[in-house]
Design a protein around this motif. Sequence first.
Motif, short mmCIF file in Angstrom:
data_model
loop_
_atom_site.label_atom_id
_atom_site.label_comp_id
_atom_site.label_asym_id
_atom_site.label_seq_id
_atom_site.Cartn_x
_atom_site.Cartn_y
_atom_site.Cartn_z
N GLU A 38 -7.52 5.22 6.04
CA GLU A 38 -7.18 4.30 4.96
C GLU A 38 -6.32 3.15 5.46
N MET A 39 -5.45 3.43 6.44
CA MET A 39 -4.63 2.36 7.02
C MET A 39 -5.53 1.27 7.60
N SER A 89 3.68 7.49 6.00
CA SER A 89 2.54 8.00 6.76
C SER A 89 2.63 7.50 8.18
N ASN A 112 5.06 1.64 3.89
CA ASN A 112 4.85 3.09 3.87
C ASN A 112 3.94 3.61 4.98
N ASN A 113 3.36 2.72 5.79
CA ASN A 113 2.36 3.14 6.77
C ASN A 113 2.68 2.62 8.16
N GLN A 144 -6.54 -1.39 5.22
CA GLN A 144 -5.51 -2.25 4.62
C GLN A 144 -5.60 -3.66 5.19
N ALA A 147 0.83 -1.20 0.00
CA ALA A 147 0.00 0.00 0.00
C ALA A 147 0.86 1.26 0.00
N CYS A 153 -0.75 6.38 3.26
CA CYS A 153 -2.16 6.76 3.29
C CYS A 153 -2.55 7.30 4.67
N SER A 154 -3.78 7.79 4.77
CA SER A 154 -4.28 8.36 6.03
C SER A 154 -4.56 7.25 7.05
N ASP A 175 1.34 -3.98 4.60
CA ASP A 175 0.83 -2.65 4.25
C ASP A 175 0.95 -1.67 5.40
#
Length: 170
Positions: free
Chosen positions: A38-39, A154, A131-132, A42, A31, A34-35, A107
């Motif tokens: 949004e996390m 993020s 990335n999260n 995932q 992923a 993201c916010s 993710d």
Amino acid sequence: MGGWVSVTLKGRALVARVEDAEGARGALPQAPACSGEEMLRQQRWAVVGRSSNNIVQRLLSHLASHGRDVHHIDPYGVDDAALNDAASGVKPTWRALSELPPDVAIDVVNLCANPKFGEPVIEECKVRGINNVFIQPGAESAGIANKCATHSMSLYHGCVLVELHDDARM
């Protein structure tokens, strides 16, 4: 075809992507940053925290009960029986993200550990292309926030147990 290579050097694990002759990355797609909302949507999570911590156990159970593919990372150390308990049907517990098999994509990393473990985890996230980062109360630090910003990851401060509801299923 590219892939992941895991090397242990002087007691430290390192995971690196290996590119094929055409330069394509061998990792599974993960992923994008993201916010927090949004996390929560995932599917592939890693929970970083002590095995004996009741909150960590609740996080693992809560995420799994909401249909998430969850991996447990215990940076405090786990016994070899926990690492090799495939017969029980329970996923093994790993000591670091770098120990996850190379074909496992994550993710979101959920930090529920002493902040001193957080900065090395962020470095491992960078190497694996994660990335999260979702940080539980008490696991945050300025160093973690700075590393996430430096790596364009993020970062969301919250509580999965409170914020992940049935309506957050995919």
